[in-house]
Design an enzyme around this catalytic site. Structure first.
Site, PDB file in Angstrom:
ATOM      1  N   GLY A 157      -0.612   1.491  -6.804  1.00  0.00           N
ATOM      2  CA  GLY A 157       0.397   2.557  -6.801  1.00  0.00           C
ATOM      3  C   GLY A 157       1.803   1.981  -6.805  1.00  0.00           C
ATOM      4  N   ARG A 158       2.755   2.832  -6.424  1.00  0.00           N
ATOM      5  CA  ARG A 158       4.179   2.448  -6.511  1.00  0.00           C
ATOM      6  C   ARG A 158       4.508   1.140  -5.793  1.00  0.00           C
ATOM      7  NH1 ARG A 158       4.931   8.347  -5.957  1.00  0.00           N
ATOM      8  NH2 ARG A 158       4.054   7.965  -3.917  1.00  0.00           N
ATOM      9  N   ILE A 159       4.041   1.005  -4.528  1.00  0.00           N
ATOM     10  CA  ILE A 159       4.434  -0.172  -3.736  1.00  0.00           C
ATOM     11  C   ILE A 159       3.760  -1.430  -4.287  1.00  0.00           C
ATOM     12  CG2 ILE A 159       4.389  -1.198  -1.412  1.00  0.00           C
ATOM     13  CD1 ILE A 159       4.590   1.788  -0.366  1.00  0.00           C
ATOM     14  N   ALA A 241      -0.151  -1.504   4.401  1.00  0.00           N
ATOM     15  CA  ALA A 241      -0.567  -0.130   4.062  1.00  0.00           C
ATOM     16  C   ALA A 241      -0.839   0.666   5.346  1.00  0.00           C
ATOM     17  CB  ALA A 241      -1.787  -0.176   3.154  1.00  0.00           C
ATOM     18  N   ARG A 242      -2.060   0.639   5.821  1.00  0.00           N
ATOM     19  CA  ARG A 242      -2.414   1.291   7.073  1.00  0.00           C
ATOM     20  C   ARG A 242      -3.372   0.395   7.833  1.00  0.00           C
ATOM     21  NH1 ARG A 242       1.557   3.705   6.846  1.00  0.00           N
ATOM     22  NH2 ARG A 242       1.893   5.952   6.811  1.00  0.00           N
ATOM     23  N   GLU A 271      -2.173   1.317  16.351  1.00  0.00           N
ATOM     24  CA  GLU A 271      -0.824   0.863  16.720  1.00  0.00           C
ATOM     25  C   GLU A 271      -0.099   1.916  17.563  1.00  0.00           C
ATOM     26  OE1 GLU A 271       0.533   0.274  12.567  1.00  0.00           O
ATOM     27  OE2 GLU A 271       2.058   1.802  12.933  1.00  0.00           O
ATOM     28  N   HIS A 289       5.352  -2.720  12.076  1.00  0.00           N
ATOM     29  CA  HIS A 289       5.430  -1.641  11.066  1.00  0.00           C
ATOM     30  C   HIS A 289       6.865  -1.514  10.520  1.00  0.00           C
ATOM     31  CE1 HIS A 289       3.286   2.330   9.790  1.00  0.00           C
ATOM     32  NE2 HIS A 289       4.126   1.925   8.853  1.00  0.00           N
ATOM     33  N   GLY A 291       7.764  -1.924   7.266  1.00  0.00           N
ATOM     34  CA  GLY A 291       7.801  -1.693   5.817  1.00  0.00           C
ATOM     35  C   GLY A 291       9.075  -1.039   5.305  1.00  0.00           C
TER      36      GLY A 291
HETATM   37  C1  DGY Z   1       5.289   5.452   5.598  1.00  0.00           C
HETATM   38  O1  DGY Z   1       6.315   6.008   5.205  1.00  0.00           O
HETATM   39  O2  DGY Z   1       4.180   5.947   5.468  1.00  0.00           O
HETATM   40  C2  DGY Z   1       5.434   4.107   6.231  1.00  0.00           C
HETATM   41  O3  DGY Z   1       4.293   3.644   6.801  1.00  0.00           O
HETATM   42  C3  DGY Z   1       6.592   4.078   7.193  1.00  0.00           C
HETATM   43  O4  DGY Z   1       7.686   3.980   6.402  1.00  0.00           O
END
Ligand code: DGY
Length: 323
Positions: A157-159, A241-242, A271, A289, A291
């Site tokens: 995907g995008r990221i 991601a998660r 978390e 976290h 990101g």
């Molecule tokens: C999200 O936006 O889902 C990230 O995990 C936090 O920016």
């Protein structure tokens, strides 16, 4: 006409809170405490819109609040696995998220984790801070070269695409990926990327594996003992991601046994609790976290959540509607 009442569950960057104040009759969380189930339910009972974020659990229980006033959850964050979408739908609540604006920063963090774990940057920094460094020598703290290696992306995907762009065009990396919904051909071609039929193919071939799939039931412990065993012994696993996409026990064992060389983690199952054993391992980079955590991006996320909520109150279709 009176302004819609909006409750923002956690502290936002100043500029975004100021914008929300202009448009809405807004309730802020001044001391930034995590809201309880009772507080979230009260928000749903008393506000026209609630803006939660990724650390608020918006469960079916929370969404069972009666009587319900809230019409829209303008989530601050792209991920929405913390919101029970079926329950929201049943209660007739619209849910929006904040895609696009955090793509580059999250990809930057994945790159940072990859570079840091490969080049032993966390360990090196601790070494200097602990006053243990005795000087340069040819065999000191040798890590793994990143440039020119193969980056395997689980999810494209995008990221993942943004990370692939940085890794390929900046670091000359070969990009391989697995995604049931692959990107358009021109994007794949621009990255000289190669699709693999299965995730297992990517795990076997990559020097660095970076996870870019959503959280939730379908991806729960996707990276388990068996899949970790497919990776090369010198390979590294990156997760921005998660947390629950990885079985943490399996990863801890794989790192201890040398099944893989290291991991870079920005997210964790359960978390903010971080499994104790990770804390003692030098071949793991641990971020809280981070990101999307740049000022520019967090302001943009707030603005995007506001835009979605405002569109709804103006009778327009919010651009980032999830349900
Ligand atoms: C999200 O936006 O889902 C990230 O995990 C936090 O920016």
């Amino acid at each position: 006409m009176s302004k819609p009442r909006v409750i923002i569950t956690r502290k936002w960057p100043e500029a975004a809170e100021a914008e929300a104040k202009k448009l809405f009759d807004v309730q802020l969380n001044k001391n930034d405490h995590p809201m309880t189930v009772a507080e979230l339910q009260e928000a749903l009972r008393t506000a026209d819109a609630v803006c939660p974020t990724v650390s608020d659990t918006i469960s079916a229980e929370v969404l069972s609040a009666q009587p319900l006033k809230c019409k829209i959850l303008g989530n601050f964050g792209v991920g929405f696995n913390h919101i029970d979408l079926n329950a929201a739908k049943e209660r007739g609540i619209i849910v929006t998220n904040t895609p696009d604006v955090l793509t580059d920063c999250t990809a930057d963090i994945a790159m940072t984790l990859m570079l840091m774990v490969a080049r032993r940057a966390g360990e090196g920094e601790r070494h200097v801070r602990n006053r243990e460094w005795t000087g340069w020598r040819p065999t000191h703290m040798m890590g793994t070269k990143v440039t020119g290696k193969t980056l395997g992306l689980i999810g494209m995907g995008r990221i993942a695409r943004a990370m692939a762009h940085k890794a390929h065009h900046g670091f000359g990396m070969k990009i391989i990926f697995n995604d049931p919904y692959p990107p358009p051909k021109e994007i794949v071609d621009n990255l000289k990327a190669e699709s693999r039929n299965t995730m297992e193919d990517v795990l076997q071939e990559a020097d660095f594996v970076s996870l870019h799939c959503p959280g939730g039931k379908e991806t729960y412990h996707l990276i388990n003992k068996e899949r970790l065993a497919l990776m090369k012994p010198g390979a590294f696993l990156i997760n921005s991601a998660r947390g629950d996409v990885i079985d943490p026990k399996a990863l801890i064992n794989a790192l201890k046994k040398g099944t893989i060389a290291g991991a870079g983690l920005d997210v964790y199952e359960g978390e903010p609790k971080v499994q104790e054993e990770f804390l003692t391992m030098n071949n793991v980079i641990l971020f809280p976290h981070l990101g999307s955590a740049s000022t520019e991006t967090r302001v943009a996320m707030g603005m995007r959540a506001i835009e979605n909520v405002n569109a709804y109150f103006n009778g327009e279709k919010p651009r980032d509607r999830v349900v």
